[in-house]
Design an enzyme around this catalytic site. Structure first.
Site, PDB file in Angstrom:
ATOM      1  N   LYS A  95     -84.578  83.192  36.206  1.00  0.00           N
ATOM      2  CA  LYS A  95     -83.124  83.028  36.250  1.00  0.00           C
ATOM      3  C   LYS A  95     -82.516  82.982  34.853  1.00  0.00           C
ATOM      4  O   LYS A  95     -83.176  82.686  33.855  1.00  0.00           O
ATOM      5  CB  LYS A  95     -82.770  81.774  37.050  1.00  0.00           C
ATOM      6  CG  LYS A  95     -83.203  81.865  38.508  1.00  0.00           C
ATOM      7  CD  LYS A  95     -82.028  81.802  39.462  1.00  0.00           C
ATOM      8  CE  LYS A  95     -82.466  82.181  40.875  1.00  0.00           C
ATOM      9  NZ  LYS A  95     -82.195  81.140  41.839  1.00  0.00           N
ATOM     10  N   ARG A 147     -90.529  79.702  44.867  1.00  0.00           N
ATOM     11  CA  ARG A 147     -90.246  81.124  45.087  1.00  0.00           C
ATOM     12  C   ARG A 147     -90.247  81.837  43.737  1.00  0.00           C
ATOM     13  O   ARG A 147     -89.405  81.569  42.878  1.00  0.00           O
ATOM     14  CB  ARG A 147     -88.884  81.276  45.770  1.00  0.00           C
ATOM     15  CG  ARG A 147     -88.488  82.700  46.111  1.00  0.00           C
ATOM     16  CD  ARG A 147     -87.125  82.730  46.784  1.00  0.00           C
ATOM     17  NE  ARG A 147     -86.755  84.093  47.146  1.00  0.00           N
ATOM     18  CZ  ARG A 147     -86.142  84.961  46.346  1.00  0.00           C
ATOM     19  NH1 ARG A 147     -85.825  84.598  45.109  1.00  0.00           N
ATOM     20  NH2 ARG A 147     -85.844  86.166  46.773  1.00  0.00           N
TER      21      ARG A 147
END
Length: 339
Positions: free
Chosen positions: A281, A316
């Site tokens: 991210k 994840r």
């Protein structure tokens, strides 16, 4: 009177005092709790002083779902069947390439595969339902036809996409909109008996990073997930079939993301297993000076280990090989290693 929230101070040290409680039935324990509220400074109390219902919810083992137990960390490998995902768009959307990648992720250490046909990166546009189904359902069907036995999650906000995926062999619905984007999602999940992951996101992908604001991001996200769990239960989805995800990176600044990660153990109070999705991210690139998404595996591992230290059960990730190796080492140090 301000509502009280209870964040267990998670530990893994072998010097565990008598009376310490297992955190969510997993590998962490706690004997003290930070009490939070919106109108007072945080304070610490012994776990023994918790209200009984809070103590039970924080310590109870989480039921298995989609064939996975939560007494150990689990890895959800990402398979994006999209041309525009933020870090691997277009790499795996050809059918045979997707099948090969699915097998490779499981071989590398993933416990469950998360298949998505719509990017929800900041600024992404919505994909039509028929197109999203065409991207995902045939791959899931082909995997099952080829004897692929690992659990499969469908990453979608849309009920019709989820139903098509479940019909062709998916086991879990991963809804980044917590069943708000498409209200029919609750009926599909309840009727099929599938487990569901409810994630927090502020706004839609198109605009969620424009100017995200919170009163207290940790407590606001907790309240939202609690409300969505209540909606799911009212629709006939038991808490035992619900995962929660605080939605790191979805309508949050760097500061918001770091505050959520520091306070992750709070979310065990929801009584559900928790999924953490931080892989590659943007905030990792900002803090870690890694402008290219594909160079963020070290930062992803650092945040994953922070989650392990707070008892987070599912992670994840894109870089399964690297994260699986890191988790094995963490397990060997924190939980013991047998030659």
């Amino acid at each position: 009177m301000d509502r009280l929230y209870y964040r267990p101070i998670a530990r893994t040290d072998r010097a565990r005092p008598a009376g310490a409680l297992a955190l969510a039935g997993g590998w962490c324990w706690f004997d003290s709790v930070e009490v939070l509220s919106r109108g007072a400074a945080p304070r610490l109390i012994p776990a023994a002083d918790l209200p009984e219902d809070v103590r039970d919810r924080l310590s109870a083992p989480r039921p298995a779902m989609a064939g996975l137990g939560f007494d150990r960390p689990t890895i959800m490998g990402i398979l994006n069947l999209t041309p525009d995902s933020f870090s691997d768009g277009g790499r795996f959307n050809a059918p045979q390439v997707a099948l090969d990648r699915a097998h490779a992720l499981i071989a590398a250490g993933a416990d469950i595969l998360d298949i998505g046909g719509e990017s929800t990166r900041p600024g992404a546009a919505e994909v039509p339902v028929a197109e999203e189904i065409e991207r995902t359902a045939p791959v899931i069907a082909a995997l099952r036809l080829a004897g692929f036995t690992a659990p499969i999650s469908i990453d979608t906000r849309k009920a019709a996409v989820a139903e098509a995926a479940l019909r062709t062999g998916a086991d879990l619905v991963n809804d980044v909109a917590a069943m708000e984007f498409d209200p029919a999602m609750a009926e599909v999940v309840a009727r099929t008996g599938a487990p569901v992951c409810l994630m927090h996101a502020q706004g839609l992908p198109e605009t969620m990073q424009d100017d995200p604001r919170y009163g207290d991001v940790l407590l606001d996200v907790y309240d939202y997930l609690e409300e969505r769990i209540a909606v799911a239960e009212a629709a006939g989805i038991p808490r035992a079939r619900i995962l929660t995800d605080p939605g790191v990176g979805f309508g949050k600044t760097v500061g918001h993301n770091l505050a959520l990660i520091r306070g992750l153990s709070l979310f065990h109070g929801l009584g559900c297993a928790v999924l953490l999705g931080v892989s590659r991210k943007r905030f990792i690139g900002t803090v870690g000076a890694a402008p290219e998404a594909t160079s963020r595996a070290p930062g992803t591992l650092a945040v994953t280990l922070a989650g392990l230290g707070q008892g987070i059960q599912m992670h994840r990730v894109h870089d399964v090989t690297e994260i699986a190796q890191g988790i094995r080492l963490w397990n060997a140090i924190a939980r013991g290693y047998e030659e």
